[in-house]
Design a protein around this motif. Structure first.
Motif, PDB file in Angstrom:
ATOM      1  N   ARG A  11       0.677  -1.895   0.241  1.00  0.00           N
ATOM      2  CA  ARG A  11       0.146  -0.019  -0.207  1.00  0.00           C
ATOM      3  C   ARG A  11       0.839   0.957  -0.290  1.00  0.00           C
ATOM      4  O   ARG A  11       0.399   2.417  -0.873  1.00  0.00           O
ATOM      5  CB  ARG A  11      -0.445  -0.059   1.436  1.00  0.00           C
ATOM      6  CG  ARG A  11      -2.088  -0.627   0.816  1.00  0.00           C
ATOM      7  CD  ARG A  11      -3.091  -0.972   2.425  1.00  0.00           C
ATOM      8  NE  ARG A  11      -3.631   0.576   2.167  1.00  0.00           N
ATOM      9  CZ  ARG A  11      -4.713   1.116   2.416  1.00  0.00           C
ATOM     10  NH1 ARG A  11      -5.391   0.554   4.016  1.00  0.00           N
ATOM     11  NH2 ARG A  11      -5.219   2.271   2.667  1.00  0.00           N
ATOM     12  N   ARG A  12       1.777   1.311   0.890  1.00  0.00           N
ATOM     13  CA  ARG A  12       2.955   2.309   0.740  1.00  0.00           C
ATOM     14  C   ARG A  12       3.642   2.492  -0.449  1.00  0.00           C
ATOM     15  O   ARG A  12       3.969   4.078  -1.182  1.00  0.00           O
ATOM     16  CB  ARG A  12       3.919   2.205   1.627  1.00  0.00           C
ATOM     17  CG  ARG A  12       3.778   2.775   3.259  1.00  0.00           C
ATOM     18  CD  ARG A  12       4.729   2.494   4.146  1.00  0.00           C
ATOM     19  NE  ARG A  12       5.678   1.933   4.204  1.00  0.00           N
ATOM     20  CZ  ARG A  12       5.227   0.376   4.773  1.00  0.00           C
ATOM     21  NH1 ARG A  12       4.415   0.609   5.002  1.00  0.00           N
ATOM     22  NH2 ARG A  12       6.284  -0.379   5.042  1.00  0.00           N
ATOM     23  N   ARG A  13       4.030   1.703  -1.164  1.00  0.00           N
ATOM     24  CA  ARG A  13       4.453   1.258  -3.175  1.00  0.00           C
ATOM     25  C   ARG A  13       3.517   1.939  -4.171  1.00  0.00           C
ATOM     26  O   ARG A  13       4.004   2.153  -4.212  1.00  0.00           O
ATOM     27  CB  ARG A  13       4.835   0.462  -2.930  1.00  0.00           C
ATOM     28  CG  ARG A  13       6.029  -0.331  -2.203  1.00  0.00           C
ATOM     29  CD  ARG A  13       7.640  -1.470  -2.900  1.00  0.00           C
ATOM     30  NE  ARG A  13       6.082  -2.504  -2.961  1.00  0.00           N
ATOM     31  CZ  ARG A  13       6.666  -3.653  -2.404  1.00  0.00           C
ATOM     32  NH1 ARG A  13       6.876  -3.013  -1.493  1.00  0.00           N
ATOM     33  NH2 ARG A  13       5.821  -4.627  -2.846  1.00  0.00           N
ATOM     34  N   SER A  14       1.979   1.903  -3.570  1.00  0.00           N
ATOM     35  CA  SER A  14       1.631   2.040  -4.532  1.00  0.00           C
ATOM     36  C   SER A  14       0.853   3.841  -4.055  1.00  0.00           C
ATOM     37  O   SER A  14       0.268   4.257  -4.747  1.00  0.00           O
ATOM     38  CB  SER A  14      -0.111   1.165  -4.410  1.00  0.00           C
ATOM     39  OG  SER A  14      -0.786   1.779  -3.446  1.00  0.00           O
ATOM     40  N   LEU A  15       1.205   4.266  -2.867  1.00  0.00           N
ATOM     41  CA  LEU A  15       0.447   5.650  -2.506  1.00  0.00           C
ATOM     42  C   LEU A  15       1.114   6.724  -3.829  1.00  0.00           C
ATOM     43  O   LEU A  15       2.802   6.226  -3.713  1.00  0.00           O
ATOM     44  CB  LEU A  15       1.091   6.101  -1.512  1.00  0.00           C
ATOM     45  CG  LEU A  15      -0.088   5.121  -0.192  1.00  0.00           C
ATOM     46  CD1 LEU A  15       0.018   5.730   1.186  1.00  0.00           C
ATOM     47  CD2 LEU A  15      -2.048   6.112  -0.771  1.00  0.00           C
ATOM     48  N   PRO A  16       0.874   7.416  -4.538  1.00  0.00           N
ATOM     49  CA  PRO A  16       2.194   8.653  -5.040  1.00  0.00           C
ATOM     50  C   PRO A  16       2.376   9.323  -4.599  1.00  0.00           C
ATOM     51  O   PRO A  16       2.285   9.435  -2.726  1.00  0.00           O
ATOM     52  CB  PRO A  16       0.542   9.514  -5.744  1.00  0.00           C
ATOM     53  CG  PRO A  16      -0.115   9.241  -4.523  1.00  0.00           C
ATOM     54  CD  PRO A  16      -0.284   8.239  -4.098  1.00  0.00           C
TER      55      PRO A  16
END
Length: 327
Positions: A322-327
């Motif tokens: 989820r952290r990697r998918s956040l802009p």
């Protein structure tokens, strides 16, 4: 003390390493974008294009977690268990039947107590028998009473307090006025049918001659000898009396001799107490000892640890993605 019921399961510990070393690597194709002028781009960048693959590397933390999970699973399969202190159980290796004559003649007060006063025969016998029973803690004992008929007053029990209670309830004449000595021995033999031990002892106390048995004392003692029942006989009362009041010492001696036991005669309470003491000395307590150690399974603890590690690892991967998918 903690031990493992299946320690050989720990031989599975190097299994993942063997699979990693010996099994062929897992290959996976991935989609790509085809560029018509790719060679020009590569030439402009000064890179020589060639075919290849990307090897994914697992982070050290993830490797450690997976290793711990595998260790916990193997430990659970090995069935860890907690062993408590040994518990020793003593089981009597011999059963004893007490056969007590309660015919009408047992009501006579010609028995001399320890203080010199006359005492009823049955009461004197009961006082001595109580002490004898109390000193045989751990033995299984049964009580047979006989007069005109023979009855089981108390079946085999290790609760000697209850046996004394049945003895206290015994009264003169409650089984009839006559003496069925042979039937009492026969009933004792049948009582031993419920016994699972080889050592079988019967103590028969009588103050009269057999007058109402359907089975003669001679036949009963022969059957007892065949079945391995040892009979000790005790005669009380007056051997010079007449009729049913005369104690048949010859019959009591013959019964004991035929079965490998011993015959005694007691004419007062002190002699009766010495008789029971000699029987106790000749037949010390025999026990079979068994021991076991209570076991408490601990397999659920490593299983719970493995489950928590898997849930924690899955949650960590989820939040990382989820952290990697956040802009």
């Amino acid at each position: 003390m903690i031990s493992f019921a299946a320690p050989w399961v720990f031989l599975l510990l190097p299994l993942p390493l063997l699979v990693y070393r010996l099994a062929p690597p897992h290959r996976e194709k991935s989609s790509s974008i085809r560029i018509p002028f790719f060679r020009h781009v590569a030439k402009a960048a000064g890179i020589e294009p060639k075919s290849g693959s990307v090897i994914a590397h697992r982070p050290m933390l993830q490797t450690a977690v997976v290793t711990l999970i595998w260790l916990m699973l193997v430990a659970a399969l090995a069935r860890p268990e907690k062993l408590s202190d040994p518990i020793v159980i003593e089981k009597s290796a011999r059963d004893v039947v007490l056969a007590l004559d309660i015919s009408g003649s047992m009501d006579q007060r010609d028995f001399q107590s320890t203080d010199g006063t006359p005492k009823q025969r049955l009461e004197a016998v009961k006082d001595v028998m109580r002490r004898f029973i109390a000193e045989r803690q751990g033995d299984r004992m049964a009580l047979i009473i006989f007069g005109t008929r023979a009855f089981v007053q108390a079946p085999f029990t290790e609760d000697l307090n209850s046996l004394n209670g049945f003895l206290d309830q015994t009264q003169v004449g409650m089984a009839g006025p006559n003496t069925a000595l042979g039937d009492a021995i026969g009933l004792g033999i049948r009582t031993f049918d419920a016994s699972e031990v080889d050592q079988r002892l019967m103590i028969v106390l009588s103050d009269g001659a057999d007058t109402s048995s359907r089975m003669t004392p001679t036949n009963a003692s022969a059957i007892a000898a065949d079945k391995g029942v040892v009979i000790y006989t005790i005669g009380v009362g007056d051997p010079n009396a007449s009729g049913e009041d005369r104690v048949d010492l010859d019959a009591l001696k013959a019964i004991a001799d035929r079965t490998g036991g011993e015959y005694f005669f007691a004419n007062d309470e002190a002699a009766l107490a010495q008789t029971y003491q000699r029987i106790d000395e000749q037949n010390p307590r025999i026990v079979e000892t068994q021991s076991y150690r209570p076991q408490e399974s601990l397999a659920h603890y490593p299983l719970l640890a493995a489950l928590l590690l898997m849930l924690g690892s899955a949650a960590g991967l989820h939040f990382a993605q989820r952290r990697r998918s956040l802009p």
